[in-house]
Write an enzyme that holds these catalytic residues in place. Structure first.
Site, PDB file in Angstrom:
ATOM      1  N   LYS A 136       0.842  -1.196   0.000  1.00 33.85           N
ATOM      2  CA  LYS A 136       0.000   0.000   0.000  1.00 33.85           C
ATOM      3  C   LYS A 136       0.874   1.240   0.000  1.00 33.85           C
ATOM      4  O   LYS A 136       1.901   1.283   0.698  1.00 33.85           O
ATOM      5  CB  LYS A 136      -0.888   0.005   1.261  1.00 33.85           C
ATOM      6  CG  LYS A 136      -1.658   1.307   1.521  1.00 33.85           C
ATOM      7  CD  LYS A 136      -2.736   1.598   0.493  1.00 33.85           C
ATOM      8  CE  LYS A 136      -3.403   2.961   0.726  1.00 33.85           C
ATOM      9  NZ  LYS A 136      -4.367   3.312  -0.355  1.00 33.85           N
TER      10      LYS A 136
ATOM     11  N   CYS B  31      -2.740   9.970  -6.399  1.00 38.78           N
ATOM     12  CA  CYS B  31      -3.848   9.699  -5.474  1.00 38.78           C
ATOM     13  C   CYS B  31      -4.918  10.775  -5.622  1.00 38.78           C
ATOM     14  O   CYS B  31      -4.637  11.958  -5.458  1.00 38.78           O
ATOM     15  CB  CYS B  31      -3.395   9.652  -4.022  1.00 38.78           C
ATOM     16  SG  CYS B  31      -4.844   9.465  -2.939  1.00 38.78           S
TER      17      CYS B  31
HETATM   18  O1  RRO Z   1      -5.980   5.609  -0.672  1.00 33.93           O
HETATM   19  C1  RRO Z   1      -6.661   6.040  -1.625  1.00 33.93           C
HETATM   20  O2  RRO Z   1      -7.705   6.698  -1.481  1.00 33.93           O
HETATM   21  C2  RRO Z   1      -6.244   5.829  -3.019  1.00 33.93           C
HETATM   22  C3  RRO Z   1      -4.970   6.078  -3.477  1.00 33.93           C
HETATM   23 BR1  RRO Z   1      -3.552   6.574  -2.360  1.00 33.93          BR
HETATM   24  C4  RRO Z   1      -4.679   5.949  -4.863  1.00 33.93           C
HETATM   25  O3  RRO Z   1      -3.564   6.161  -5.347  1.00 33.93           O
HETATM   26  N1  RRO Z   1      -5.693   5.591  -5.687  1.00 33.93           N
HETATM   27  C5  RRO Z   1      -6.950   5.345  -5.232  1.00 33.93           C
HETATM   28  O4  RRO Z   1      -7.845   5.013  -6.026  1.00 33.93           O
HETATM   29  N2  RRO Z   1      -7.208   5.470  -3.882  1.00 33.93           N
END
Ligand code: RRO
Length: 312
Positions: free
Chosen positions: A44, A131
Site C-alpha cells: 500500500k 492519489c
Molecule cells: O488511498 C486512496 O484513497 C487511493 C490512493 Br492513495 C490511490 O492512489 N488511488 C486510489 O484510487 N485510492
C-alpha cells in the site's frame, strides 16, 4: 504457453500483481499475496506517519466496477519498509516486493525516497503521483511543472529502480507533454493507470451517494476504466524511450483484458477492483485464462505479441 516475464532484469513466473491499495494494507494481506499465484506484489502507498484515512463507507462495489475514497490509509512508511527488508532476509531467492510511496508533499516524498535509497532494500520502488482522494491535495501528475521539479530532485540522489504511478490522461496534448517530461529521467517504468479521479455513483433506491467522503466523489476502477487504461498504456508505450517499461492497470477482470493490456505494450499487469471482489484466487484464474488465449492463438511466450497492436 509460458507466462514468464522479465522485468527490469528480474524474472517473474507471470506478469500479474495486485494494484497498490488493494489487499496490501497489512502484513497478513501482503503474506496472502506472497503465498498466492501472483507473479509479484506491491505494498500500500505509504506516508511518513500512519494514516487512518477517510471516514467509512469509503469503498463501494458497483455492477461495472468500484468507487473509492480511501484517503491513503496506511500503517506508516516504517511498517512497510521493515516488512520488505524482513522479506528479503527470509526469501533470499525470491523477488523482493515492490514498495509504493505517496508522500503528502514534495519534501515528504524526497525524505521517504532518501530513506529507501539509504536502506538495504533491493526491490523496485513505485512513486504514486496520482492519489485522487486526499481532500485538498490535487493529483500531482496533473501538474506537469511540479512533476518535473519533483523528478529532477528525486533522480539527483535516487539510484535504485523507480517507477511512477500515473493518473489517466485524456488528451494527446497531455500524453505528449507528460511523455516528454518522463523521457528526461532514468525511470524504470510508468504504471498506467490509477483510478479515474472524482467520479460519482448514485444509488437509485436511496437517491444517495454510496461513499461518505467528499460528498460521494471518488476514484473509479473496474470495467468502466479499461478503454482509458488501454489508451494510456498504448499512449505511453508509443511515446516513451524503450528503456521505460509499462505496467498496465485498469479493468483487468479476465484473461482477455490481460491480453489486451499486453498487446498495447504492458509488461507487468496489476489487478485492483477484481482482486477486491475475488480475493487472491483471482490470480490463478487470470493466469489460466491468459494462457488459454495464448494457446488458442499459437503464442508460446508473451514477448511474441507484447506491444504489437495492429492499426487499420
Ligand atoms: O488511498 C486512496 O484513497 C487511493 C490512493 Br492513495 C490511490 O492512489 N488511488 C486510489 O484510487 N485510492
Amino acid at each position: 504457453a509460458s507466462l514468464r516475464t522479465e522485468f527490469l532484469g528480474r524474472q517473474y513466473e507471470n506478469p500479474f500483481m495486485n494494484a497498490s491499495g488493494v489487499h496490501c494494507l497489512t502484513i497478513d494481506e501482503l503474506e496472502e499475496l506472497s503465498n498466492s499465484k501472483a507473479g509479484a506484489f506491491i505494498t500500500k502507498s505509504s506516508t511518513e506517519v500512519e494514516r487512518e484515512g477517510n471516514p467509512e463507507p469509503r469503498y463501494y462495489s458497483t455492477p461495472l466496477g468500484s468507487i473509492n475514497s480511501m484517503g491513503l490509509p496506511n500503517r506508516g512508511f516504517k511498517y512497510y519498509l521493515d516488512y520488505v527488508l524482513d522479506y528479503q532476509d527470509k526469501h533470499p531467492a525470491a523477488n523482493t516486493p515492490f514498495f509504493s510511496v505517496a508522500g503528502m508533499s514534495i519534501d515528504e516524498n524526497l525524505k521517504l525516497l532518501r530513506a529507501i535509497q539509504d536502506s538495504a532494500f533491493d526491490g523496485v520502488t513505485e512513486l504514486n503521483l496520482s492519489c485522487p482522494n486526499v481532500p485538498g491535495k490535487p493529483q500531482l501528475a496533473y501538474d506537469f511543472e511540479v512533476t518535473e521539479e519533483l523528478l529532477s530532485k528525486v533522480f539527483s540522489f535516487f539510484k535504485k529502480p523507480l517507477g511512477v504511478k500515473l493518473p489517466p490522461y485524456f488528451d494527446f496534448a497531455h500524453f505528449d507533454t507528460a511523455a516528454s517530461i518522463l523521457n528526461k529521467f532514468p525511470l524504470a517504468y510508468v504504471n498506467c493507470i490509477n483510478s479515474v479521479g472524482n467520479g460519482l455513483y448514485v444509488d437509485l433506491e436511496t437517491e444517495s451517494v454510496v461513499i461518505k467522503p467528499k460528498n460521494g466523489f471518488g476514484g473509479i476502477g473496474g470495467e468502466y476504466v479499461k478503454p482509458t487504461a488501454l489508451a494510456n498504456v498504448r499512449g505511453f508505450y508509443t511515446r516513451l524511450n524503450s528503456s521505460i517499461k509499462i505496467i498496465g492497470t485498469g479493468g483487468i477482470r479476465t484473461g482477455q483484458d490481460a491480453f489486451e493490456h499486453l498487446l498495447c505494450g504492458a509488461t507487468m499487469l496489476q489487478v485492483g477492483t477484481e482482486l477486491y471482489e475475488e480475493g487472491v484466487s483471482v490470480f490463478e484464474r487470470l493466469l489460466h485464462e491468459l494462457e488459454d488465449i495464448m494457446n488458442k492463438k499459437g503464442y508460446t511466450s508473451i514477448d511474441e505479441f507484447r506491444g504489437k497492436l495492429s492499426s487499420l
